[in-house]
Design a protein around this motif. Structure first.
Motif, PDB file in Angstrom:
ATOM      1  N   ALA A 105       0.836  -1.206   0.000  1.00  0.00           N
ATOM      2  CA  ALA A 105       0.000   0.000   0.000  1.00  0.00           C
ATOM      3  C   ALA A 105       0.871   1.256   0.000  1.00  0.00           C
ATOM      4  O   ALA A 105       0.606   2.219  -0.726  1.00  0.00           O
ATOM      5  N   LEU A 106       1.936   1.232   0.782  1.00  0.00           N
ATOM      6  CA  LEU A 106       2.821   2.405   0.865  1.00  0.00           C
ATOM      7  C   LEU A 106       3.478   2.674  -0.487  1.00  0.00           C
ATOM      8  O   LEU A 106       3.499   3.815  -0.969  1.00  0.00           O
ATOM      9  N   LEU A 107       4.006   1.617  -1.099  1.00  0.00           N
ATOM     10  CA  LEU A 107       4.741   1.807  -2.352  1.00  0.00           C
ATOM     11  C   LEU A 107       3.812   2.161  -3.510  1.00  0.00           C
ATOM     12  O   LEU A 107       4.233   2.764  -4.491  1.00  0.00           O
ATOM     13  N   ARG A 108       2.537   1.778  -3.414  1.00  0.00           N
ATOM     14  CA  ARG A 108       1.577   2.135  -4.457  1.00  0.00           C
ATOM     15  C   ARG A 108       1.068   3.568  -4.317  1.00  0.00           C
ATOM     16  O   ARG A 108       0.542   4.140  -5.254  1.00  0.00           O
ATOM     17  N   SER A 109       1.215   4.129  -3.122  1.00  0.00           N
ATOM     18  CA  SER A 109       0.680   5.475  -2.885  1.00  0.00           C
ATOM     19  C   SER A 109       1.634   6.518  -3.445  1.00  0.00           C
ATOM     20  O   SER A 109       2.695   6.191  -3.965  1.00  0.00           O
ATOM     21  N   ARG A 110       1.290   7.781  -3.303  1.00  0.00           N
ATOM     22  CA  ARG A 110       2.168   8.830  -3.809  1.00  0.00           C
ATOM     23  C   ARG A 110       3.486   8.846  -3.031  1.00  0.00           C
ATOM     24  O   ARG A 110       4.508   9.259  -3.527  1.00  0.00           O
ATOM     25  N   GLU A 111       3.432   8.338  -1.789  1.00  0.00           N
ATOM     26  CA  GLU A 111       4.641   8.205  -0.990  1.00  0.00           C
ATOM     27  C   GLU A 111       5.633   7.249  -1.679  1.00  0.00           C
ATOM     28  O   GLU A 111       6.837   7.446  -1.610  1.00  0.00           O
ATOM     29  N   GLY A 112       5.095   6.237  -2.340  1.00  0.00           N
ATOM     30  CA  GLY A 112       5.951   5.287  -3.056  1.00  0.00           C
ATOM     31  C   GLY A 112       6.706   5.965  -4.189  1.00  0.00           C
ATOM     32  O   GLY A 112       7.876   5.668  -4.434  1.00  0.00           O
ATOM     33  N   LEU A 113       6.025   6.869  -4.887  1.00  0.00           N
ATOM     34  CA  LEU A 113       6.696   7.637  -5.945  1.00  0.00           C
ATOM     35  C   LEU A 113       7.809   8.483  -5.341  1.00  0.00           C
ATOM     36  O   LEU A 113       8.908   8.571  -5.882  1.00  0.00           O
ATOM     37  N   ALA A 114       7.511   9.101  -4.195  1.00  0.00           N
ATOM     38  CA  ALA A 114       8.507   9.956  -3.537  1.00  0.00           C
ATOM     39  C   ALA A 114       9.720   9.130  -3.113  1.00  0.00           C
ATOM     40  O   ALA A 114      10.864   9.547  -3.304  1.00  0.00           O
ATOM     41  N   ILE A 115       9.455   7.941  -2.573  1.00  0.00           N
ATOM     42  CA  ILE A 115      10.542   7.069  -2.105  1.00  0.00           C
ATOM     43  C   ILE A 115      11.494   6.744  -3.264  1.00  0.00           C
ATOM     44  O   ILE A 115      12.712   6.842  -3.146  1.00  0.00           O
ATOM     45  N   GLN A 116      10.921   6.393  -4.410  1.00  0.00           N
ATOM     46  CA  GLN A 116      11.762   6.022  -5.550  1.00  0.00           C
ATOM     47  C   GLN A 116      12.441   7.240  -6.169  1.00  0.00           C
ATOM     48  O   GLN A 116      13.561   7.148  -6.674  1.00  0.00           O
ATOM     49  N   ALA A 117      11.769   8.375  -6.129  1.00  0.00           N
ATOM     50  CA  ALA A 117      12.382   9.600  -6.652  1.00  0.00           C
ATOM     51  C   ALA A 117      13.605   9.967  -5.809  1.00  0.00           C
ATOM     52  O   ALA A 117      14.640  10.373  -6.346  1.00  0.00           O
ATOM     53  N   ILE A 118      13.505   9.796  -4.498  1.00  0.00           N
ATOM     54  CA  ILE A 118      14.638  10.080  -3.607  1.00  0.00           C
ATOM     55  C   ILE A 118      15.809   9.170  -3.947  1.00  0.00           C
ATOM     56  O   ILE A 118      16.954   9.592  -4.006  1.00  0.00           O
ATOM     57  N   ARG A 119      15.499   7.897  -4.195  1.00  0.00           N
ATOM     58  CA  ARG A 119      16.547   6.940  -4.538  1.00  0.00           C
ATOM     59  C   ARG A 119      17.293   7.397  -5.802  1.00  0.00           C
ATOM     60  O   ARG A 119      18.511   7.347  -5.870  1.00  0.00           O
ATOM     61  N   ASP A 120      16.524   7.873  -6.794  1.00  0.00           N
ATOM     62  CA  ASP A 120      17.139   8.174  -8.089  1.00  0.00           C
ATOM     63  C   ASP A 120      17.811   9.538  -8.112  1.00  0.00           C
ATOM     64  O   ASP A 120      18.830   9.718  -8.777  1.00  0.00           O
ATOM     65  N   ASN A 121      17.241  10.528  -7.454  1.00  0.00           N
ATOM     66  CA  ASN A 121      17.877  11.844  -7.422  1.00  0.00           C
ATOM     67  C   ASN A 121      17.204  12.713  -6.364  1.00  0.00           C
ATOM     68  O   ASN A 121      16.142  13.300  -6.590  1.00  0.00           O
ATOM     69  N   GLU A 122      17.863  12.801  -5.220  1.00  0.00           N
ATOM     70  CA  GLU A 122      17.242  13.479  -4.082  1.00  0.00           C
ATOM     71  C   GLU A 122      17.021  14.968  -4.367  1.00  0.00           C
ATOM     72  O   GLU A 122      16.001  15.538  -3.984  1.00  0.00           O
ATOM     73  N   GLU A 123      17.975  15.601  -5.057  1.00  0.00           N
ATOM     74  CA  GLU A 123      17.848  17.033  -5.335  1.00  0.00           C
ATOM     75  C   GLU A 123      16.644  17.313  -6.238  1.00  0.00           C
ATOM     76  O   GLU A 123      15.853  18.217  -5.984  1.00  0.00           O
ATOM     77  N   ALA A 124      16.524  16.516  -7.287  1.00  0.00           N
ATOM     78  CA  ALA A 124      15.395  16.720  -8.196  1.00  0.00           C
ATOM     79  C   ALA A 124      14.083  16.433  -7.478  1.00  0.00           C
ATOM     80  O   ALA A 124      13.086  17.142  -7.669  1.00  0.00           O
ATOM     81  N   ALA A 125      14.079  15.404  -6.633  1.00  0.00           N
ATOM     82  CA  ALA A 125      12.858  15.087  -5.894  1.00  0.00           C
ATOM     83  C   ALA A 125      12.446  16.268  -5.018  1.00  0.00           C
ATOM     84  O   ALA A 125      11.272  16.644  -4.969  1.00  0.00           O
ATOM     85  N   THR A 126      13.416  16.862  -4.348  1.00  0.00           N
ATOM     86  CA  THR A 126      13.120  18.002  -3.479  1.00  0.00           C
ATOM     87  C   THR A 126      12.544  19.153  -4.274  1.00  0.00           C
ATOM     88  O   THR A 126      11.580  19.795  -3.861  1.00  0.00           O
TER      89      THR A 126
END
Lengths: 239, 329
Positions: B180-201
């Motif tokens: 449920a967490l990974l499917r939510s918008r939080e899941g998108l945020a988690i993966q965005a942080i993994r790939d590029n924290e600055e861009a995610a911010t």
């Protein structure tokens, strides 16, 4: 409603090195400003300070009269101040659509179908519809730049800060980009565009600011700024 | 045709339906299978929890910790401590895991300031410190350890089945929560942080908050796994519960199964379980084999088994992503 971004006496120092000093300007969401200047003039630092990635050492930044100097990039993006990066920073492990959804669901504050509509609309505007399901890691430079723009658009920005988005593109690609940015302008998104390729800027902006050694040396209509003796000196050297 | 976004496909509905059937069958299994197999399956459920939690941190958020044995050991220790105070041992397991989750919150405040390798090694250091602190408790008697003796109040068969069902329920709930967490918008945020924290911010993601929640969830899950392991093994020695071997197993399962793939961690745990069942008796060679396999996978199959299957066939049983339809204009 028009939004206004104001920079008041912005300075940024890294130790003893002053990268920006006394930068003043304001921008409404119905305008487009170009920022030019030689390498090392402080343009990218200015972008980082405006977007909240760096905290200025002096001065204030206001959005619609509210002091946002202390707000980080995440909070500012929620208020509608959005940047793109000079070197695209795609989320390589996600698809193009998922990249854009990050923006739509966070700074864009949309959920469910509303977020999908926002993301798909941004993909359409950026001309990336066909690529929606492609992994971001498979994209070339132009598409990565488009993705950078699409992601920013999905956040419903009021002021868009574009950092050298035209670099490394062919003339035809750059032309396509100019049309896209003109379209955003027409939708009422304020543009601050830092660019080396001055003739691209001239097609979009009605106001040009030239920065050299961390200071604004000219501010006005593009033609007047490019003819300004200080600007000519900054670019051409000489006495 | 207008573009739309879909998440569930016929295939993924079948996948989730199949998973529900397997879980249902497992719930009934103790009536049909022998006690030895019940014990082994309990261990498998614990492995799945460990793999899924490590995968959530490293595979989805880029937080590569080699100190997750901290939470495994603390989960077991907290359970003993709480049971010792007169609480029912099964309730103590849950309370112990919750206590570790609560403790993980302040821990995250300083550990998540570390990046990359510093975070990895820092977690290991913290696990060693945790082990030393636990040994200071007089009840644990240094390396002698202690036991969850109050479990003896339950008869052997009932106890075995309760632990089995507890492990099955814990695994199901934790996987469902993670899904449920990974499917939510939080899941998108988690993966965005993994790939590029600055861009995610710059897109409005708040990395500190997002990472903290995931870190605490993983700590809770691994602590619950530690408590369940204790329930099955009964005895507690700090050296074996705080051993880095637990994290090595997690890394093995996730690398072989497929890092950053929800199904991959589960597959990895099943494979690890099978290898252990058949080869653990060979002692040192078993450990050498595990290490060699992990190296081969990280060099030649960096996406793991499930990653390779998914890349070739496009199969996705548990739908975490988003697909656009009608992308042709």
């Amino acid at each position: 409603m028009t939004a206004t971004l104001k920079a008041i006496g912005i300075g940024k120092r890294f130790g003893a090195l002053a990268v920006l000093e006394g930068i003043d300007f304001d921008l409404s969401s119905s305008a487009a400003i170009g920022i030019v200047g030689p390498n090392g003039a402080g343009k990218s630092t200015l972008m980082a300070v405006l977007s909240g990635a760096l905290v200025p050492s002096a001065g204030r930044i206001e959005m619609d009269g509210r002091d946002i100097t202390e707000l980080g990039a995440a909070e500012r993006s929620g208020l509608g101040v959005m940047r793109t990066h000079q070197i695209p920073k795609p989320f390589l492990g996600l698809t193009v659509l998922e990249n854009v959804l990050v923006g739509a669901t966070h700074a864009g504050a949309a959920q469910g179908e509303a977020a999908y509509a926002l993301a798909l609309g941004a993909l359409d505007t950026a001309g990336m519809r066909r690529l929606a399901n492609r992994p971001a890691e498979s994209l070339g430079l132009l598409d990565r730049k488009r993705l950078e723009l699409a992601r920013a658009l999905a956040t419903r920005p009021k002021i868009l800060l574009l950092d050298e988005i035209g670099g490394g593109l062919t003339d035809a690609e750059a032309e396509e980009l100019v049309q896209m940015i003109k379209g955003l302008r027409a939708e009422g998104i304020g543009i601050v565009w830092i660019e080396h390729i001055v003739h691209l800027l001239m097609q979009v902006v009605e106001r040009l600011i030239c920065v050299d050694a961390g200071r604004i040396i000219a501010d006005g209509s593009p033609a007047a700024v490019m003819a300004h003796p200080d600007v000519v000196r900054a670019y051409m050297g000489g006495v | 045709m207008t573009m739309a976004v879909e998440r569930w496909t016929a295939q993924s509905r079948a996948g989730v339906g199949g998973a529900a059937l397997v879980l249902g069958a497992l719930a009934l299994a103790p009536m049909l299978i022998g006690p030895g197999i019940v014990d082994r399956l309990t261990a498998l459920f614990i492995y799945v929890i460990l793999a899924a939690m490590w995968n959530a941190l490293a595979g989805y958020c880029g937080l590569v910790s080699i100190g997750q044995q901290l939470f495994f050991g603390l989960g077991a220790y907290a359970t003993i401590r709480i049971a010792f105070a007169g609480v029912d041992p099964f309730l103590a397991m849950i309370l112990g895991a919750v206590a570790v989750g609560v403790l993980a919150w302040p821990v995250s405040l300083f550990m998540l300031r570390l990046k990359g390798g510093e975070f990895s090694i820092g977690m290991w250091v913290l696990a060693s410190i945790g082990q030393l602190c636990v040994k200071l408790d007089p009840m644990i008697q240094g390396e002698t350890g202690s036991s969850l003796i109050s479990l003896n109040a339950y008869g052997a068969d009932l106890r075995r089945n309760l632990i089995y069902w507890g492990a099955l329920a814990a695994m199901t709930c934790l996987l469902a929560a993670l899904f449920a967490l990974l499917r939510s918008r939080e899941g998108l945020a988690i993966q965005a942080i993994r790939d590029n924290e600055e861009a995610a911010t710059s897109l409005g993601v708040r990395p500190e908050r997002t990472k903290r929640r995931l870190f605490v969830l993983a700590a809770f899950g691994i602590a619950l796994a530690g408590a369940l392991w204790l329930a099955q093994a009964v005895s507690f020695q700090p050296k074996s519960y705080f051993s880095v071997q637990w994290t090595a197993y997690m890394i093995f399962m996730v690398l072989v199964g497929g890092i950053g793939r929800f199904e991959g961690a589960i597959l990895g745990a099943v494979l690890f379980f099978a290898v252990e069942t058949f080869f653990a008796a060979t002692g040192v060679w078993y450990l050498i084999g595990l290490g060699a396999t992990a190296i081969v996978f990280s060099l030649y199959f960096p996406r793991g088994l499930w990653g390779a299957v998914a890349a070739r066939t496009g199969v996705q049983l548990l739908p975490l992503g988003y697909r656009a339809t009608n992308t042709e204009t």
